[in-house]
Structure formats: structure tokens, C-alpha cells
Design an enzyme around this catalytic site. Structure first.
Site, PDB file in Angstrom:
ATOM      1  N   GLU A 169      10.349 -43.342  -6.405  1.00  0.00           N
ATOM      2  CA  GLU A 169      10.428 -42.104  -7.219  1.00  0.00           C
ATOM      3  C   GLU A 169      10.163 -42.303  -8.416  1.00  0.00           C
ATOM      4  OE1 GLU A 169      13.003 -38.073  -7.098  1.00  0.00           O
ATOM      5  OE2 GLU A 169      13.957 -40.069  -7.068  1.00  0.00           O
TER       6      GLU A 169
ATOM      7  N   GLU B 286      19.985 -35.048  -0.315  1.00  0.00           N
ATOM      8  CA  GLU B 286      19.885 -36.132  -1.262  1.00  0.00           C
ATOM      9  C   GLU B 286      21.232 -36.522  -1.888  1.00  0.00           C
ATOM     10  OE1 GLU B 286      17.125 -37.443  -5.051  1.00  0.00           O
ATOM     11  OE2 GLU B 286      16.445 -36.303  -3.431  1.00  0.00           O
TER      12      GLU B 286
ATOM     13  N   ARG C 107      13.616 -31.930   2.380  1.00  0.00           N
ATOM     14  CA  ARG C 107      14.660 -32.299   1.463  1.00  0.00           C
ATOM     15  C   ARG C 107      15.095 -31.380   0.559  1.00  0.00           C
ATOM     16  NH1 ARG C 107      14.352 -34.393  -3.923  1.00  0.00           N
ATOM     17  NH2 ARG C 107      13.299 -32.544  -4.238  1.00  0.00           N
TER      18      ARG C 107
ATOM     19  N   HIS D  48      22.979 -37.211  -5.111  1.00  0.00           N
ATOM     20  CA  HIS D  48      22.793 -36.765  -6.380  1.00  0.00           C
ATOM     21  C   HIS D  48      23.976 -36.215  -6.848  1.00  0.00           C
ATOM     22  CE1 HIS D  48      20.149 -34.671  -9.501  1.00  0.00           C
ATOM     23  NE2 HIS D  48      19.351 -35.580  -9.051  1.00  0.00           N
TER      24      HIS D  48
ATOM     25  N   HIS E 187      21.168 -43.264  -7.724  1.00  0.00           N
ATOM     26  CA  HIS E 187      22.271 -42.095  -7.932  1.00  0.00           C
ATOM     27  C   HIS E 187      23.717 -42.506  -7.053  1.00  0.00           C
ATOM     28  CE1 HIS E 187      19.784 -39.609  -9.975  1.00  0.00           C
ATOM     29  NE2 HIS E 187      19.034 -39.001  -9.139  1.00  0.00           N
TER      30      HIS E 187
ATOM     31  N   TYR F 121      12.018 -33.051 -15.409  1.00  0.00           N
ATOM     32  CA  TYR F 121      10.791 -32.067 -15.050  1.00  0.00           C
ATOM     33  C   TYR F 121      10.080 -31.673 -16.416  1.00  0.00           C
ATOM     34  CZ  TYR F 121      13.121 -32.088 -10.873  1.00  0.00           C
ATOM     35  OH  TYR F 121      13.770 -32.439  -9.334  1.00  0.00           O
TER      36      TYR F 121
ATOM     37  N   ASP G 239      19.651 -41.936  -2.121  1.00  0.00           N
ATOM     38  CA  ASP G 239      18.831 -42.213  -3.494  1.00  0.00           C
ATOM     39  C   ASP G 239      19.884 -43.476  -4.133  1.00  0.00           C
ATOM     40  OD1 ASP G 239      18.452 -42.322  -6.298  1.00  0.00           O
ATOM     41  OD2 ASP G 239      17.085 -40.737  -5.820  1.00  0.00           O
TER      42      ASP G 239
ATOM     43  N   HIS H 205      14.982 -43.158  -1.630  1.00  0.00           N
ATOM     44  CA  HIS H 205      14.381 -42.939  -2.775  1.00  0.00           C
ATOM     45  C   HIS H 205      14.771 -44.379  -3.794  1.00  0.00           C
ATOM     46  CE1 HIS H 205      13.567 -38.726  -3.622  1.00  0.00           C
ATOM     47  NE2 HIS H 205      12.803 -39.206  -2.830  1.00  0.00           N
TER      48      HIS H 205
END
Length: 280
Positions: free
Chosen positions: A253, A136, A96, A138, A169, A211, A166, A192
């Protein structure tokens, strides 16, 4: 659905891959989506591999990384080959990544052509290894809308370019998630699932926040408690697309706190809903 946990969910916890696998097995997950950083840091412990995962009844459903599409072709090639070795080691068939680092409307025609050319090359490098490149959906990438995602697939035109849908998103883009599913269905091979309490908290998923160990988790909620109607989405999958797509690999996720409690309950509720759909 073949439900996976994401090792990224445990990125700020002192927890081993062995404990993650044991917990995933005990909580009836079928797979693990392995974060590229984790796969890379486990290379000096080669006994952790696809066979070791299989001993827990698990598989690596996807290796999730961030390919540097704008670097020199030689640097990118060696990065891709490294990911191929990691994917083979773990038995993953999918790598991914994201389609660039800015929204589709911010690309010039020249930049767009360069992006599509790079994606073509990556797909061609992955093909001899029987690996798929999974993009993905996003924000702040080229796959930030249904239209731009379709355009990307049409121009790249590689059988091993596929889509990680996802759901949050896609909803964030303003699209109707079931209509988007119908339109993008030929490309989808992974989902996701995550949710948010309201649109006002969407910034919580910005990379610079999500993150960060000190980032806020406000607004992150379990699958069935947020603004995206997952009950309707999963029912629609079963009613309109049958077992084929409904049984696709799906990763829960979760980026918030209390990982184990939230993931185990979401897994239980999703599979309960699926049983209801199958018996209806």
C-alpha cells in the site's frame, strides 16, 4: 506471498487500468487490490473484468471501499448490493471496509451494539454471494487495538467477517506486531504492508492528508527502510506459521511518489527474503 498492488497508489496519476495491469504483470505481481472508486468508475467499460485481469495472470484480491455504517439500513443494503455486483464482476472474494469512524474508547455501549449489529447484517447480506467482509486494523475505528478487534469478532460472530492486518497501523497502536499476529491469526486473510520513517510522521496517513493531491508525503518510505521491522515480521511469518498464512494475499500500500519504482523494488526484496526463508 501473493503480492498485490493497490490501484489507489495511482489515484493522482493519469494512468489507465490497462497500463496498471500491464505493469503489474511485467513486475511479477499476482494481483490487484481495486479501489472501490476505480471499480465504480469502470462500470461503463464492462470488458474490464475478472477474465480480462486473468489474461494478464492477475486476480482482484480485494475490493476496497468505505461502507457508510451509520446511514439508514435501506441505504446501506443497496450500497452493499452494489459492491457485491462489482466484486463479482472483478472476481474478488473480499470487500474491505473500516469498523466505524471513531476509536474504540469513544463508543458507548449502545453505539457499540449498533456497530456490531450493522456488521452482522452486512456479513449476512454478503454470505449468499460467497463474499467476505474484511475489516482493516486502523486508528480512529473500532479495530484500533488487538483487544477491541478481538471483541468485535467475538460479538459479530460471523464466519465471513475477516481481518486485513495492516502491519503499520498495528504497530502504531503500540502493539508488538508479531504478538498481535499470533493473537489475531484466526481472523486474518489479508495483509497491508507500508512503512514510515518515524513515529513522528504517522499523521501523513490521516485520510484528510493521504487522499489529498496536495497532501504531504514526508515520512513515507519503502517497506524495508522504515521504523517497522518488516524483515523480522516476514521471517516470523515463515518460521512460526508456515506456508498457509505466509502465502496470504498481501497488498503493498504505497501512497507516496515514484509509485512504480518503489513498488517494483519492494516486490523484489520481499520475494528475495521469502526465498531465503524457504531455503533456510
Amino acid at each position: 506471498m501473493n503480492l498485490s498492488i493497490c490501484t489507489i497508489s495511482f489515484r493522482h496519476q493519469l494512468i489507465s487500468i490497462e497500463e496498471i495491469a500491464q505493469w503489474a504483470q511485467a513486475n511479477h505481481f499476482q494481483g490487484i487490490e481495486l479501489w472501490g472508486a476505480h471499480a465504480n468508475n469502470l462500470t461503463n467499460q464492462p470488458h474490464y473484468d475478472r477474465h480480462w485481469l486473468a489474461s494478464y495472470g492477475l486476480k482482484a484480491t480485494m475490493l476496497s471501499d468505505y461502507l457508510p455504517l451509520l446511514v439508514s439500513e435501506n441505504v446501506l443494503y443497496h450500497k452493499v448490493q452494489h459492491l457485491c455486483r462489482l466484486a463479482k464482476h472483478w472476481g474478488a472474494s473480499k470487500i474491505r471496509t473500516f469498523a466505524g469512524g471513531k476509536g474504540s474508547h469513544d463508543y458507548t455501549e449502545t453505539q457499540k451494539a449498533e456497530l456490531f449489529n450493522r456488521l452482522q447484517k452486512i456479513c449476512d447480506w454478503l454470505a449468499p454471494h460467497d463474499l467476505n467482509l474484511v475489516i482493516e486494523t486502523h486508528p480512529k475505528t473500532y479495530a484500533d487495538s488487538v483487544t477491541s478487534t478481538q471483541e468485535m469478532f467475538a460479538h459479530v460472530d460471523r464466519a465471513n467477517l475477516q481481518l486485513n492486518f495492516d502491519v503499520l497501523h498495528v504497530w502504531e497502536s503500540g502493539a508488538d506486531i508479531t504478538r498481535a499476529l499470533d493473537e489475531l491469526l484466526p481472523h486474518i486473510n489479508h495483509f497491508h504492508f507500508k512503512n514510515i520513517s518515524s513515529e513522528s510522521h504517522l499523521s501523513v496517513f490521516a485520510p484528510e492528508n493521504v487522499y489529498a493531491a496536495a497532501g504531504t508525503r514526508e515520512g513515507m518510505v519503502p517497506i524495508f527502510e522504515g521504523a517497522v521491522d518488516y524483515e523480522h515480521f516476514i521471517e516470523y511469518l515463515h518460521l512460526h506459521h508456515g506456508a498457509g498464512i505466509a502465502n496470504a494475499d498481501t497488498s503493498l500500500e504505497w501512497f507516496g511518489n515514484h509509485c512504480k519504482q518503489v513498488l517494483s523494488r519492494d516486490r523484489y526484496l520481499i520475494q528475495q527474503l521469502q526465498q531465503t526463508c524457504l531455503s533456510a
